[in-house]
Design a protein around this motif. Sequence first.
Motif, mmCIF file in Angstrom:
data_model
loop_
_atom_site.group_PDB
_atom_site.id
_atom_site.type_symbol
_atom_site.label_atom_id
_atom_site.label_comp_id
_atom_site.label_asym_id
_atom_site.label_seq_id
_atom_site.Cartn_x
_atom_site.Cartn_y
_atom_site.Cartn_z
ATOM 1 N N LYS A 3 0.821 -1.197 0.108
ATOM 2 C CA LYS A 3 -0.040 0.011 -0.067
ATOM 3 C C LYS A 3 0.711 1.401 0.182
ATOM 4 N N LEU A 4 1.800 1.166 0.774
ATOM 5 C CA LEU A 4 2.814 2.586 0.807
ATOM 6 C C LEU A 4 3.259 2.815 -0.698
ATOM 7 N N VAL A 5 3.925 1.460 -1.151
ATOM 8 C CA VAL A 5 4.461 1.799 -2.412
ATOM 9 C C VAL A 5 3.376 2.319 -3.651
ATOM 10 N N SER A 6 2.367 1.876 -3.485
ATOM 11 C CA SER A 6 1.195 2.227 -4.234
ATOM 12 C C SER A 6 0.756 3.717 -4.038
ATOM 13 N N ASP A 7 0.693 4.024 -2.861
ATOM 14 C CA ASP A 7 0.430 5.579 -2.596
ATOM 15 C C ASP A 7 1.377 6.524 -3.020
ATOM 16 N N SER A 8 2.594 5.867 -3.435
ATOM 17 C CA SER A 8 3.576 6.834 -4.017
ATOM 18 C C SER A 8 3.479 7.029 -5.532
ATOM 19 N N GLY A 9 2.302 6.521 -6.048
ATOM 20 C CA GLY A 9 2.076 6.594 -7.475
ATOM 21 C C GLY A 9 2.333 5.463 -8.251
ATOM 22 N N ALA A 10 2.792 4.186 -7.704
ATOM 23 C CA ALA A 10 3.289 2.951 -8.546
ATOM 24 C C ALA A 10 1.961 2.147 -8.743
ATOM 25 N N ARG A 11 2.287 1.536 -9.760
ATOM 26 C CA ARG A 11 1.214 0.156 -10.132
ATOM 27 C C ARG A 11 1.926 -0.862 -9.423
ATOM 28 N N VAL A 12 1.420 -1.680 -8.574
ATOM 29 C CA VAL A 12 2.313 -2.712 -7.803
ATOM 30 C C VAL A 12 1.774 -4.095 -8.261
ATOM 31 N N ILE A 13 2.748 -4.973 -8.516
ATOM 32 C CA ILE A 13 2.688 -6.329 -8.999
ATOM 33 C C ILE A 13 3.142 -6.883 -7.665
ATOM 34 N N LEU A 14 2.436 -7.806 -7.072
ATOM 35 C CA LEU A 14 2.997 -8.563 -5.864
ATOM 36 C C LEU A 14 3.115 -9.997 -6.369
ATOM 37 N N GLU A 15 4.371 -10.796 -6.034
ATOM 38 C CA GLU A 15 4.722 -11.610 -6.312
ATOM 39 C C GLU A 15 4.931 -12.521 -5.099
ATOM 40 N N VAL A 16 3.986 -13.892 -4.615
ATOM 41 C CA VAL A 16 3.933 -14.430 -3.539
ATOM 42 C C VAL A 16 4.220 -15.781 -3.622
ATOM 43 N N GLN A 17 4.271 -16.543 -2.502
ATOM 44 C CA GLN A 17 4.409 -17.777 -2.353
ATOM 45 C C GLN A 17 2.810 -18.410 -2.773
ATOM 46 N N GLU A 18 2.826 -19.537 -3.681
ATOM 47 C CA GLU A 18 1.436 -20.181 -4.158
ATOM 48 C C GLU A 18 0.407 -20.157 -2.802
ATOM 49 N N PRO A 19 0.740 -20.956 -1.568
ATOM 50 C CA PRO A 19 -0.103 -21.007 -0.791
ATOM 51 C C PRO A 19 -0.744 -19.696 -0.213
ATOM 52 N N LEU A 20 -0.020 -18.446 -0.490
ATOM 53 C CA LEU A 20 -0.627 -17.192 0.179
ATOM 54 C C LEU A 20 -1.497 -16.460 -0.887
ATOM 55 N N VAL A 21 -1.814 -16.923 -1.990
ATOM 56 C CA VAL A 21 -2.333 -16.121 -3.264
ATOM 57 C C VAL A 21 -3.707 -15.847 -2.945
ATOM 58 N N LYS A 22 -4.634 -16.835 -2.550
ATOM 59 C CA LYS A 22 -5.968 -16.764 -2.195
ATOM 60 C C LYS A 22 -5.988 -15.743 -1.101
ATOM 61 N N LEU A 23 -5.221 -16.012 -0.125
ATOM 62 C CA LEU A 23 -5.337 -14.973 1.071
ATOM 63 C C LEU A 23 -5.301 -13.729 0.891
ATOM 64 N N MET A 24 -4.222 -13.423 -0.145
ATOM 65 C CA MET A 24 -3.856 -12.065 -0.322
ATOM 66 C C MET A 24 -4.509 -11.267 -1.506
ATOM 67 N N SER A 25 -5.477 -12.127 -1.977
ATOM 68 C CA SER A 25 -6.185 -11.333 -3.220
ATOM 69 C C SER A 25 -6.803 -9.975 -3.009
ATOM 70 N N GLY A 26 -7.051 -9.693 -1.944
ATOM 71 C CA GLY A 26 -7.529 -8.288 -1.789
ATOM 72 C C GLY A 26 -6.990 -7.465 -0.965
ATOM 73 N N LEU A 27 -5.582 -7.586 -0.991
ATOM 74 C CA LEU A 27 -4.637 -6.951 -0.326
ATOM 75 C C LEU A 27 -4.666 -5.600 -0.893
ATOM 76 N N ASP A 28 -4.680 -4.332 -0.096
ATOM 77 C CA ASP A 28 -4.739 -3.000 -0.550
ATOM 78 C C ASP A 28 -3.691 -2.589 -1.219
ATOM 79 N N GLY A 29 -3.604 -1.890 -2.250
ATOM 80 C CA GLY A 29 -2.421 -1.466 -3.009
ATOM 81 C C GLY A 29 -1.837 -2.558 -3.899
ATOM 82 N N VAL A 30 -2.414 -3.294 -4.235
ATOM 83 C CA VAL A 30 -1.781 -4.574 -5.204
ATOM 84 C C VAL A 30 -2.738 -4.599 -6.462
ATOM 85 N N ALA A 31 -2.022 -3.948 -7.565
ATOM 86 C CA ALA A 31 -2.835 -4.106 -8.833
ATOM 87 C C ALA A 31 -2.999 -5.366 -9.560
#
Length: 742
Positions: free
Chosen positions: A505-533
């Motif tokens: 979110k902090l990186v997104s707030d700086s004006g960036a479009r954020v791609i977040l790459e995480v481990q497979e087991p966390l993808v569903k959990l983080m699907s609504g994470l604020d700031g992630v495009a």
Amino acid sequence: MEPATGTLPETHPAAKDLSSTEVKVHFNHGFAFYGKGQFAQAQDALLQVLQLQPGHAHALHLLGVIAAHTENYSEAVELIGKAVAINPSNALAHNNLGAALEKLQQARAAIDSYDRAITLKPDYAEAYYNRGNALGALKLAPAAVESYKQAIRLQPGFVVAHINCGVALASLRQLTSAMACYDQAIALSPDSAEAHNNRGNALSELNQPDAALKSLHRAIALKPDFSDAHNNLGRALGALQQAQAALESFDQAIALKPDFADAFNNRGLALWGLDRMEAAIESYEQAIVLQPNFSEAYNNRGNALRALGKLEAAINSFDQAIALRPDYFEAYSNRGNALIELGQFRAALESYEKAIEFSADYFEAYSNRGNALTKLGQLRAAVESYDKAIEIKPGYAEAHYNRGIALGELKQALPAIASYEKAIALKDDYVAAHWNQALCLLQAGDLERGWQKYEWRWQVEGMRKAVRSFAEPAWFGKETLQGKTILLHAEQGLGDTLQFCRYAKLVSDSGARVILEVQEPLVKLMSGLDGVAELVAGGKPRSAFDYHCPLLSLPLALGTRLNNIPASQAYLTSPAGKTAQWSIRLGAKTRPRVGLVWSGRATHKNDHNRSFLLSALLPFLPVEFQYISLQKELHDEDRETLRRHPHILHFEEDIDEFTDTAALCALVDVIVTVDTSVAHLAGALGRPVWIALPFNPDWRWLLERDDSPWYPSAKLYRQEVAEVWDPVFKKIGAHLRRFFAL
């Protein structure tokens, strides 16, 4: 051996007791043949002398000298012994008897013969020289030096005496004096390959490698087939880390002398430097075949076996070295290192103490002893052992580093940081010291310096495989991200990703479009994470980007300090559908619910400190609550405990993904957990989470405080004594009653 050349003149002492002209003629013929190296003819003539005069001392003596020249030393001792029995006043014969005895490795008897020669002839330089050699063979170097010096005083131009005096002085570590001897020998005989060779060895010991190479190359130029010089050149090249060139020198030495055990041993060291461990072991074993009592080769073989993880075989090799040389302190220390890797810390400690017993100033053994004490939890004694190593060798970077580890385990972060700083000052590329200093700085709350040092993680052996290579540049906070796309990528464990994904979110707030790459087991959990495009699993296709940044470099890039940690109450949520499913599964809530996690991933390097058995915790938990296991993995012993306590709900087979665990966290009133990914999940969800921490916790939990600036909903319960959990459990039980007002 004397005499060496010439015919026997009328004035020669041997001529005075010749009983007849015929005896005299035969003896002179024998002496003449000897001088020409025609030993068989010389023996025939001398045997004719003995037929005519059986007690002819000089014929017996010369026959003994000839026997020695043909390497029949037992016969030489017998014949010369008879000669001196007949004529005990012949200094020359006593000297030659000593030389033959020395060849039979009877050094003490040889010294007695040299002493008799010197008594008869006090100015007998060669006898003093030979006496020095025998004393050297008995490792009586100081006496050998004096004997060589007397030979030199009597005969200043005695080149080989200068050389051997230097060798004896070198064995006493009097290297400057040894150099003076070699220099004098070279001044007397500039083309003495032996003098240049030994001078090169002394220069190597004096840490003057370039000058050493020059001397050794000169020795080889003078005597190209000088196997010892090729061997010593290899050693000097090895000291300069020129392993391939060293190997070639050792191979040349062996080609010249195929039974050269020392060259095979040294060749093993060169192969070690080239990371050719199997070949190194073969070379050490060839040295042992050639010289079965070669203790150093057994020790070196043990080190190579240990490097290959063949620890039992390594210990056996060290034991063989010690059997051959009971005071071999280096082998005891190396044996301790192998025992440490086998987890036999008590036996390792005993081995290090043996090393110290035989070498009280062996600084490496004190440092290694500290390692064993650290493993045994005797941390203050460990620090004392490291201090002793440093007292002996103040510039010993490894001891300062190990001392830092022990102090860190004692939660003395600031002294630990200072110890790491000393190690780094001595060895500025000391990766492990930089890395551990980073962890201590972060644990002490010095985040500014800690994040900077944390970048050393990419140099740590176990972390290098996580390094990502991109054509796009890394971002560390300097470039503007307005209108840019940045890839933030996970790098370590699941708990780390759960903790640091908040920075999206902090990186997104700086004006960036954020791609977040995480481990497979966390993808569903983080699907609504604020700031992630765009959210992707590692290894899956993703959009193009302008910059990238590892998740744990974001605090450095964004200037995180204790007072500005982005710590919202919750930045992850449990999916509503999953929560509803688990709510039905749990049924109506009739009592307060407590989620339990008592162990982490067994392969974690610190799991033995952070985890415990469920059976240890249960006696301290109030019976009034409903307990729900959030464990995904169970040990057999814990599974049996759950079987005996059916009131504890557990869903080992049904927790498929992190969304299941998140739903259960949302449905309990409080989570009691060890330091594992569930602690971060609960904190990220904003759920009340009580974290049981070992005496020396992970850096992110800081020191002393019972709250966490990373997770406002967390409460920390710390061990006051290492490995003692009962007071922690007792406190948690009491706080549970208070939490639910029971």
